[in-house]
Design an enzyme around this catalytic site. Structure first.
Site, PDB file in Angstrom:
ATOM      1  N   LYS A  69       4.934  -2.225   8.740  1.00 43.12           N
ATOM      2  CA  LYS A  69       5.942  -3.126   8.157  1.00 43.12           C
ATOM      3  C   LYS A  69       6.712  -3.952   9.207  1.00 43.12           C
ATOM      4  O   LYS A  69       6.145  -4.862   9.782  1.00 43.12           O
ATOM      5  CB  LYS A  69       6.899  -2.317   7.267  1.00 43.12           C
ATOM      6  CG  LYS A  69       6.239  -1.881   5.950  1.00 43.12           C
ATOM      7  CD  LYS A  69       7.282  -1.427   4.957  1.00 43.12           C
ATOM      8  CE  LYS A  69       6.699  -0.878   3.681  1.00 43.12           C
ATOM      9  NZ  LYS A  69       6.514  -1.887   2.650  1.00 43.12           N
ATOM     10  N   PHE A  87       5.844   8.448  -0.673  1.00 47.63           N
ATOM     11  CA  PHE A  87       4.848   7.372  -0.643  1.00 47.63           C
ATOM     12  C   PHE A  87       4.312   7.269   0.770  1.00 47.63           C
ATOM     13  O   PHE A  87       5.062   7.055   1.723  1.00 47.63           O
ATOM     14  CB  PHE A  87       5.450   6.019  -1.060  1.00 47.63           C
ATOM     15  CG  PHE A  87       4.406   4.932  -1.133  1.00 47.63           C
ATOM     16  CD1 PHE A  87       3.749   4.669  -2.329  1.00 47.63           C
ATOM     17  CD2 PHE A  87       4.032   4.211  -0.005  1.00 47.63           C
ATOM     18  CE1 PHE A  87       2.752   3.701  -2.396  1.00 47.63           C
ATOM     19  CE2 PHE A  87       3.031   3.251  -0.060  1.00 47.63           C
ATOM     20  CZ  PHE A  87       2.400   2.990  -1.260  1.00 47.63           C
ATOM     21  N   THR A 137     -13.993  -0.357  14.422  1.00 47.14           N
ATOM     22  CA  THR A 137     -14.340  -1.584  15.148  1.00 47.14           C
ATOM     23  C   THR A 137     -13.125  -2.216  15.804  1.00 47.14           C
ATOM     24  O   THR A 137     -13.066  -2.387  17.015  1.00 47.14           O
ATOM     25  CB  THR A 137     -15.020  -2.607  14.220  1.00 47.14           C
ATOM     26  OG1 THR A 137     -16.226  -2.035  13.729  1.00 47.14           O
ATOM     27  CG2 THR A 137     -15.362  -3.889  14.975  1.00 47.14           C
ATOM     28  N   ASP A 160       6.728   9.657   8.814  1.00 51.77           N
ATOM     29  CA  ASP A 160       6.249   8.356   8.349  1.00 51.77           C
ATOM     30  C   ASP A 160       7.426   7.380   8.390  1.00 51.77           C
ATOM     31  O   ASP A 160       8.276   7.368   7.506  1.00 51.77           O
ATOM     32  CB  ASP A 160       5.699   8.510   6.923  1.00 51.77           C
ATOM     33  CG  ASP A 160       5.235   7.184   6.322  1.00 51.77           C
ATOM     34  OD1 ASP A 160       5.664   6.118   6.809  1.00 51.77           O
ATOM     35  OD2 ASP A 160       4.472   7.220   5.344  1.00 51.77           O
TER      36      ASP A 160
END
Lengths: 507, 507
Positions: free
Chosen positions: A365, A228, A390, A334
């Site tokens: 997280k 994931f 931005t 990750d």
């Protein structure tokens, strides 16, 4: 009033209804915690309850009414528990009906140091944070004159070894996607012959039509089955967790390798597991060499979290580092769910003893902010405005992360998590022995509190946990995943283990 | 001390060096604004300076030193101006060298109601905000019991007509991408025969391999040439602004239609412009019918902003609504840059008098939070967890948006922006007449302060503006875009126009 634990321990009934009344009398929590406790006590001693309170079904009558109202304007079908964050404290989550549960799910593993942590409250009340909220900078164009200091005193203070730069982002998905963008730009730059080779006219033109050679659509990012990595279009193309995450969304035709499926207990399956890992690495190498869209990076979770808490050994990850190096492919780790202490080290990949660092490490997280770390200057694209947007991150949340790091260091919470994790794992191993088939494939030994097991009635298990005073999450097809905060102590582990036993007795 | 404007108006020198000293004596700004002014005065009267101060080159010596330091850990090549946000106030942005510029760029059009706005400061100091920062919820699973109220009193209070629901996100890119995901799921649901038709085994399996029919890779999102919709993989596939935004990033093979390129002044090119718009609509319809990956949605900006401030008429957008309706294609209006008052209406598409509302409207920037509005319940996917992620927005920023809305309403800032925009446009039209070729294609009449013009030396123009006391941005190949805050008044317009004249005199 808080001395309920001893009482509750003597209670052996497995009736949810009786348990419910067991937790009376009602705790009245302070709406804000008072100041920190003595150094030899837990962070929330004296301010958090000593046991859960279950007063109603969950959702109770008040929550049901409020959820129905919310649903008119906001999809509520995924609601787990409508939450009263004023009444939540430390390791305990509260709802509007007065239920207060020990929370070992922690906002999908994203609350680091307890609800209403006093040090975080103090940090968020600071003028610096208020200023950064009301004057949110476009960080690439107009960074504040304190941005370097915010980075150095927080994000970079805990940067993974060998990675001394950061690109900040908003959440796990865009952290991973901007890392992918850096990887594509790096690889194309290499193919072009270096930083100083200009784009061709054909590249400039074709990029505007979403075509090669301008768009690097002939390259890919490799990920692993059951991984994931997020749910936007690029990250979702690397996510392989469940169909419900992917159905009906266009995806890039990128390769996936099999993640080694280890058998437990590990010590009884040494040879099989070693072979599974070798096979996986061989598949990675084969795909690098043969996939019709060659990967410029491989992304991997230290522990596949959403996919069911799938572990691999340090040898596997060292092997992955070796094979990616060999073929000039970047290795992105990750750490969105594993990072920031939960495995008993600050970064889960610190367990691996890698010969050279990952090329990029992504986080979100528990960091409460997001982005990717890198070290190689070649990972800065050759021109400005190529990696840009931005806001490019969130200074208020970078300051929050700094406060989280301070809180972790002051209370030595990573070591505590390692210690409490060992304690918890031992208790769970005993439970697993006592209840065969109920705590299958217990995993996460030596990985702090990042522990999981499989249960044949997982969905019912997780649902029922609330009536026994615990908020708990699942992952993958059959895993119960424990994802407590770093403030989780032995006394919380005792409450959890007792509740887990009652749950399996009630199934 | 603040009465410099009259003096500065008499100054006619075009030497940047002399202008620099002109702005002395140094303004000493309060580090925090004091309380609001009388109702017949501007929000920042008495607290912001009455004119810019330029003390050094920009970047000055202090900024240069700090930028070099920051660059060691954070790519600074896109820095426009290192900013001191404590010294910035109202419409004025400050730097560490004591330069204070009138800011008509406003963090790439994202600051709504002035730096250090007292009402926003008050809101961000509230217990509710502090609580939402330290206890950030996973909104899909554990929304707070005040989330419905936060939405209704803020985000939904200003929802576009006909759209009464919202999916919250983090920034413009993921706002657009989640809207795309909703569009893909909606279309596939239609193709499947409705909400209640279950996925086939083949769909479930193929989705995990990134293949059709599970992944809807045979569908697309249509956008327009020179559009900008974000820079993650899905949004970037619809962005067609500049090669530097797109090079080396894989993209979906999605269609783009030509955005009508209007000629100015509009009243002299009525027939040509009408034809350009009709041609564009015909191309849209042709692509819907023939593109090899049929679009399930068309996304369009009311004014293409990054792409160079390209306008189209209300008739064009009504035509786009008609052609999308006719072919069962969704219309997504990207109000990330145009929304929240800058065009003299709260939403730019309020100018169009549409016969039926857009299907989705996305927002970010001046809202300081992000997401998409929708009305049709069919745009909620048929199952939970299809449109989902951990944080799913940001309650602290939703509360900030509520405070912004309160500030806008209290001070009637949308009407003010319409009025000041007309005033500014008139002054610019006079300048354009006085300096032929310097303010080409002046556009944005009747669109509040959302005004732009082309200049043959645009990059130099924008760079030089700082030495004349103005922070200003470009867009597209040759446009100077004015993007002041909603607190911009006639007196600021006077300062701006005077500076613009000096800039062109100096080019």
């Amino acid at each position: 009033m808080y001395a309920l634990r001893t009482l509750s321990r003597r209670t052996t009934t497995n009736s949810a209804r009786l348990i419910t009344s067991r937790f009376h009398p009602v705790l009245s929590l302070p709406s804000r915690p008072f100041s920190a406790s003595a150094s030899n006590m837990g962070r929330f001693d004296g301010v958090e309850p000593s046991a859960p309170t279950v007063k109603t079904e969950i959702p109770g009558p008040k929550a049901k009414e409020q959820i129905a109202d919310l649903d008119k304007v906001f999809d509520t079908r995924a609601i787990n528990m409508l939450t009263d964050y004023n009444a939540s404290i430390g390791n305990y989550i509260a709802d509007p009906d007065g239920n207060v549960l020990l929370d070992v799910y922690a906002q999908i593993a994203s609350i680091p140091v307890g609800y209403n942590n006093p040090h975080l409250i103090e940090a968020m009340k600071s003028d610096q944070v208020v200023n950064s909220l009301v004057n949110r900078p476009a960080l690439g164009n107009f960074p504040s004159n304190d941005w370097a200091d915010i980075l150095r005193s927080g994000l970079l203070k805990v940067a993974p070894k060998g990675l001394d730069q950061v690109f900040t982002a908003m959440a796990g998905s865009d952290a991973n996607e901007t890392a992918y963008k850096a990887a594509f730009m790096w690889k194309r730059q290499q193919q072009r012959g270096g930083h100083h080779v200009e784009f061709t006219e054909e590249e400039l033109t074709s990029s505007m039509n979403n075509k090669s050679p301008g768009a690097a659509s002939e390259l890919s990012i490799m990920s692993f089955r059951t991984a994931f990595h997020g749910r936007l279009f690029g990250s979702l193309s690397t996510t392989r967790s469940k169909p419900i995450h992917k159905l009906d969304i266009p995806a890039f035709d990128w390769p996936q390798a099999t993640f080694p499926l280890l058998k437990y207990p590990l010590e009884e399956h040494v040879e099989e597991n070693r072979k599974a890992e070798q096979d996986s690495l061989a598949e990675v190498e084969h795909l690098i060499q043969t996939w019709h869209l060659p990967p410029c990076a491989v992304i991997v979770e230290p522990i596949q979290s959403e996919g069911g808490d799938n572990h691999a050994s340090p040898e596997f990850f060292r092997g992955l580092r070796e094979v990616t190096k060999k073929h000039g492919v970047l290795m992105i780790v990750d750490e969105v769910q594993t990072g920031v202490g939960a495995t008993g080290k600050f970064w889960a990949h610190d367990h691996w003893d890698l010969p050279s660092p990952p090329d990029m490490v992504t986080f979100s997280k528990k960091a409460q902010t997001a982005g990717y770390y890198y070290g190689n200057p070649e990972l800065r694209p050759n021109k400005p405005y190529r990696q840009f947007n931005t806001w490019m991150g969130d200074p208020a949340r970078a300051i929050l992360f700094r406060a989280i790091v301070e809180e972790i260091e002051k209370n030595d919470l990573v070591s505590q998590t390692a210690r409490v994790g060992d304690y918890l794992y031992g208790k769970l191993a005993a439970l697993a022995e006592k209840y065969p088939g109920q705590f299958d494939n217990l995993r996460g030994k030596g990985q702090g509190t990042f522990i999981a097991f499989d249960n044949p009635k997982r969905d019912e298990f997780v649902k029922k946990a609330k009536s026994f005073g615990v908020n708990i999450g699942g992952s993958g097809a059959s895993a119960v995943r424990l994802r407590p905060m770093l403030t989780f102590e032995e006394k919380h582990a005792d409450i959890l283990v007792e509740a887990l036993e009652k749950i399996v007795q009630s199934l």
